[in-house]
Design a protein around this motif. Sequence first.
Motif, short mmCIF file in Angstrom:
data_model
loop_
_atom_site.label_atom_id
_atom_site.label_comp_id
_atom_site.label_asym_id
_atom_site.label_seq_id
_atom_site.Cartn_x
_atom_site.Cartn_y
_atom_site.Cartn_z
N THR A 192 17.82 57.70 -109.02
CA THR A 192 17.22 56.85 -107.99
C THR A 192 15.85 56.35 -108.45
OG1 THR A 192 16.05 58.66 -106.86
CG2 THR A 192 18.34 58.25 -106.20
N PRO A 193 15.46 55.16 -107.98
CA PRO A 193 14.13 54.64 -108.33
C PRO A 193 13.01 55.56 -107.85
CG PRO A 193 15.51 52.90 -107.42
CD PRO A 193 16.25 54.19 -107.22
N GLU A 194 13.22 56.20 -106.68
CA GLU A 194 12.19 57.08 -106.14
C GLU A 194 11.96 58.29 -107.05
OE1 GLU A 194 13.82 54.44 -103.26
OE2 GLU A 194 14.86 55.97 -104.46
N HIS A 195 13.05 58.85 -107.56
CA HIS A 195 12.94 59.99 -108.47
C HIS A 195 12.23 59.57 -109.75
CE1 HIS A 195 15.10 63.44 -110.84
NE2 HIS A 195 13.82 63.68 -110.65
N GLN A 196 12.52 58.37 -110.23
CA GLN A 196 11.87 57.87 -111.45
C GLN A 196 10.37 57.71 -111.24
OE1 GLN A 196 12.26 57.61 -114.48
NE2 GLN A 196 10.62 56.23 -115.09
N GLU A 197 9.97 57.23 -110.06
CA GLU A 197 8.54 57.07 -109.78
C GLU A 197 7.82 58.40 -109.85
OE1 GLU A 197 7.69 55.02 -106.18
OE2 GLU A 197 8.60 53.15 -106.82
N VAL A 198 8.44 59.44 -109.28
CA VAL A 198 7.84 60.78 -109.31
C VAL A 198 7.72 61.27 -110.74
CG1 VAL A 198 8.16 63.19 -108.64
CG2 VAL A 198 8.62 61.36 -106.99
N ALA A 258 -5.26 49.71 -94.57
CA ALA A 258 -4.64 49.43 -95.86
C ALA A 258 -4.05 50.70 -96.48
CB ALA A 258 -5.65 48.81 -96.81
N ALA A 259 -4.79 51.80 -96.40
CA ALA A 259 -4.34 53.05 -97.02
C ALA A 259 -3.11 53.62 -96.31
CB ALA A 259 -5.47 54.08 -97.00
N THR A 260 -3.11 53.59 -94.99
CA THR A 260 -1.96 54.12 -94.26
C THR A 260 -0.74 53.20 -94.41
OG1 THR A 260 -2.82 53.07 -92.24
CG2 THR A 260 -3.32 55.40 -92.57
N ALA A 261 -0.98 51.89 -94.53
CA ALA A 261 0.13 50.96 -94.72
C ALA A 261 0.85 51.27 -96.03
CB ALA A 261 -0.37 49.52 -94.72
N ARG A 262 0.08 51.52 -97.09
CA ARG A 262 0.70 51.81 -98.39
C ARG A 262 1.48 53.11 -98.34
NH1 ARG A 262 -0.19 50.15 -103.76
NH2 ARG A 262 1.52 51.06 -104.96
N ARG A 263 0.96 54.10 -97.61
CA ARG A 263 1.70 55.36 -97.46
C ARG A 263 3.03 55.13 -96.76
NH1 ARG A 263 -1.61 60.89 -96.14
NH2 ARG A 263 -3.12 60.76 -97.85
N ALA A 264 3.06 54.12 -95.89
CA ALA A 264 4.28 53.82 -95.15
C ALA A 264 5.22 52.91 -95.93
CB ALA A 264 3.93 53.18 -93.81
N GLY A 265 4.86 52.59 -97.18
CA GLY A 265 5.72 51.76 -98.02
C GLY A 265 5.44 50.28 -97.91
N ILE A 266 4.33 49.91 -97.29
CA ILE A 266 3.96 48.50 -97.15
C ILE A 266 2.83 48.20 -98.13
CG2 ILE A 266 3.02 46.76 -95.58
CD1 ILE A 266 4.16 48.47 -93.26
N ASP A 267 2.97 47.13 -98.90
CA ASP A 267 1.92 46.75 -99.83
C ASP A 267 0.87 45.94 -99.06
OD1 ASP A 267 0.30 45.38 -101.72
OD2 ASP A 267 1.83 45.71 -103.26
N PRO A 268 -0.31 46.52 -98.80
CA PRO A 268 -1.29 45.81 -97.97
C PRO A 268 -1.79 44.52 -98.59
CG PRO A 268 -2.28 47.75 -98.99
CD PRO A 268 -0.82 47.82 -99.28
N GLU A 269 -1.92 44.48 -99.92
CA GLU A 269 -2.41 43.27 -100.57
C GLU A 269 -1.42 42.13 -100.39
OE1 GLU A 269 -5.30 41.13 -102.65
OE2 GLU A 269 -5.39 43.21 -101.95
N ASP A 270 -0.15 42.40 -100.63
CA ASP A 270 0.87 41.37 -100.49
C ASP A 270 0.99 40.90 -99.03
OD1 ASP A 270 1.39 41.43 -103.15
OD2 ASP A 270 3.28 42.54 -103.01
#
Length: 311
Positions: A192-198, A258-270
């Motif tokens: 899985t992509p998630e496992h690869q990220e870890v 911004a920090a909590t958004a990224r934790r939720a899987g949302i890219d705040p910059e984009d």
Amino acid sequence: MTATVVLLPHPDAGVPPAAFPYLRAARAVYASGLGEDVLDLLGAKPAPAVLTGQDGPFVLFAATADDPLVRSLGDVRVIGQPAGVRLVEAAHVMDRLRSPGGCPWDAAQTHESLRQYLVEETYELLEAIEDGDRAAFREELGDVLLQVLFHARVAAEDAADPFDIDEVADALVTKLIGRHPHVFADADRIHTPEHQEVKWEELKQAEKRRESIVDGVALGQPAAALAGKLGQRSGRAGIPLDLFPSGSDAPTQLFVLAATARRAGIDPEDELRAVAKRFAADIRTAEAAARADGIDPTTLEAPGWRTYWPH
């Protein structure tokens, strides 16, 4: 008779491995459209105007698939170069521009003077991706590649600590292979992509021997992206949200969002850029509507903007 045609878009690119079996089995090797130095390099003879009737099997090296001799052959097996051949030519062009007798502007650039272009080209590439413009996407990728080639060429001239584009590529290859032991070695498979990220982060941490989870975070990146990255890194480390900066002021609230958004899987910059672009589009729509009524948009005040606003 079957002719095997090996295309050489650039003589320095070498012979593709897929052509070796045919070279070994060939009774004759010819080259068309290539210089004498390349003929010597390949151990080939100049190709006659017509190959029909020659003893086969033979191998024909040609500069392009449009070579008239290639088109005239009936039964042809074409072997092209692997991906990346034109990268060699791009490096040669950059070298020529930077060398004596090349371009005065290119020769005058430094790492510092080129920084602005790296940032600009990166954002232009992002815009092309967001707009789904394939032609612009291809062009902007080339402009970003130019920055890599340019910086590597400048670095090659550093008397104290030189390195060139080949060393840059070598370091990248080493990193990619080292970070993918499940592909290039006998490590356990990753599904899985998630496992690869870890696993990627674990390997990076061990490889760079970092002392902090925030080591390697680029503090010069845009603020929303930086806050998001810190939120992501701190989340992986298990730092709870109640330890985030607290306060009712706008900067603190922006960081937390911004920090909590990224934790939720949302890219705040984009996402922030997407909202900003929609807002800019709304402004253009309102201005166009005002002009259609004969009103200069620069004269609009709050009631007028509300009248022409597209929502």
